[in-house]
Write an enzyme that holds these catalytic residues in place. Structure first.
Site, PDB file in Angstrom:
ATOM      1  N   ARG A  61       0.826  -1.211   0.000  1.00 18.14           N
ATOM      2  CA  ARG A  61       0.000   0.000   0.000  1.00 18.14           C
ATOM      3  C   ARG A  61       0.864   1.265   0.000  1.00 18.14           C
ATOM      4  O   ARG A  61       1.010   1.919  -1.006  1.00 18.14           O
ATOM      5  CB  ARG A  61      -0.942  -0.040   1.224  1.00 18.14           C
ATOM      6  CG  ARG A  61      -2.093   0.973   1.152  1.00 18.14           C
ATOM      7  CD  ARG A  61      -1.725   2.391   1.485  1.00 18.14           C
ATOM      8  NE  ARG A  61      -1.197   2.561   2.842  1.00 18.14           N
ATOM      9  CZ  ARG A  61      -0.740   3.718   3.307  1.00 18.14           C
ATOM     10  NH1 ARG A  61      -0.711   4.799   2.537  1.00 18.14           N
ATOM     11  NH2 ARG A  61      -0.256   3.797   4.540  1.00 18.14           N
ATOM     12  N   CYS A 120       7.101   9.839  -0.565  1.00 16.28           N
ATOM     13  CA  CYS A 120       5.963  10.663  -0.160  1.00 16.28           C
ATOM     14  C   CYS A 120       5.787  11.761  -1.196  1.00 16.28           C
ATOM     15  O   CYS A 120       6.649  12.624  -1.337  1.00 16.28           O
ATOM     16  CB  CYS A 120       6.177  11.281   1.215  1.00 16.28           C
ATOM     17  SG  CYS A 120       4.781  12.320   1.734  1.00 16.28           S
TER      18      CYS A 120
END
Length: 313
Positions: free
Chosen positions: A24, A253
């Site tokens: 994920r 990120c």
């Protein structure tokens, strides 16, 4: 002298649970390959390899808008296809009620919700304030309780933010306490941009553990500045026994410029094995899982341990 040295040795957990976030958190931040996300079949194969290696908790998908996270568009297909192991928890990230309902429709074992310790990051990441983000989760947690579904909470930017700089430990503690009070059984503390050091991490853990029991805390480190393993060791010394990591060091990120992937599961397990801490993970099979997904992504694993083992073959 020997006895004196023994008495100075840190008290470490005897067992650590690895929360595998590669399928994920890792894959959702990997670049598309020729404009396409990795296939559902390859995700399923990865999850099953991790399960076969003994990983007991796998964050297997995220029910978010494919407009924002195209790599997670196949999460429902993944959950419907995986051959489930009764000893493994297959969890899903759910940012809102719609995502939660989608996760329930495919029988996710647990769900995760997320907030941030930085107001700026919260606004740029999920377009709302910290308070608003937490309020959104109230109906999700209420329904999950009725279904006996456990809810895990994430707090991002626990030592630093790409927009605000250093984050006060008390701010992290306040957010963690609110998630815990709402019903999150575990709070994962994330160094989203990987700037933490053992000193800053310890200060943060001291503040958070004053409000949330240490047994209900986990750590989630990115390795941007090469500090993830030392930060994990500091957390172990503090009594933390749950560590998030991503196979092959997948991810990054998108909201934090220059932030590299999560700490590699292979590196974490190698560290824990060296400390005599039990994980119940088959290390050779874990390496195979990392090599599988790295080949599918067309890039080498960022795990230093994996790279070293490959060089020996």
């Amino acid at each position: 002298m020997a006895n004196q040295q023994m008495s100075l040795a840190p008290q470490l957990p005897t067992k650590v649970k690895i929360v595998e976030v590669g399928p994920r958190d890792g894959l959702q931040n990997e670049a598309l390959i020729n404009g396409k996300a990795i296939s559902a079949a390859d995700k399923v194969a990865l999850i099953e390899l991790l399960s076969d290696a003994g990983v007991s908790y796998i964050e297997s998908g995220s029910f978010v808008s494919p407009k924002w996270v195209p790599q997670m568009a196949t999460s429902a297909e993944v959950f419907a296809t995986i051959k489930r192991n009764s000893k493994v928890v297959y969890a899903a990230l759910t940012p809102n009620m719609k995502g939660y309902e989608a996760a329930m429709a495919v029988n996710a074992d647990e769900i995760a919700i997320f907030s941030a310790a930085s107001e700026s990051f919260s606004q740029k990441n999920i377009n709302c304030s910290i308070e608003e983000s937490i309020a959104r989760f109230a109906p999700i947690i209420a329904d999950a309780k009725k279904r006996n579904i456990k809810v895990r909470g994430y707090v991002s930017c626990v030592v630093g933010c790409p927009y605000e700089g250093d984050i006060a430990p008390e701010q992290v503690a306040m957010v963690a306490q609110k998630l815990h009070a709402m019903g999150c059984y575990e709070i994962s503390l994330g160094d989203t941009i990987g700037i933490g050091t053992p000193a800053s991490v310890t200060k943060m853990l001291q503040a958070v553990s004053a409000r949330v029991p240490t047994a209900q805390l986990a750590v989630h480190f990115h390795d941007t500045y090469g500090q993830a393993l030392t930060n994990i060791y500091a957390a172990l010394q503090f009594g933390i026994s749950v560590v998030d990591s991503a196979i092959a060091g997948l991810g990054g990120c998108p909201y934090a410029k220059g932030a590299s992937g999560n700490v590699a599961t292979e590196d974490v397990v190698y560290l824990l094995n060296g400390l005599g801490i039990t994980t119940n993970i088959d290390f050779d099979k874990l390496l195979q899982a990392g090599w599988f997904i790295s080949k599918k992504l067309g890039k080498p694993p960022t795990s230093k341990v994996s790279t070293a083992y490959l060089a020996q073959q």
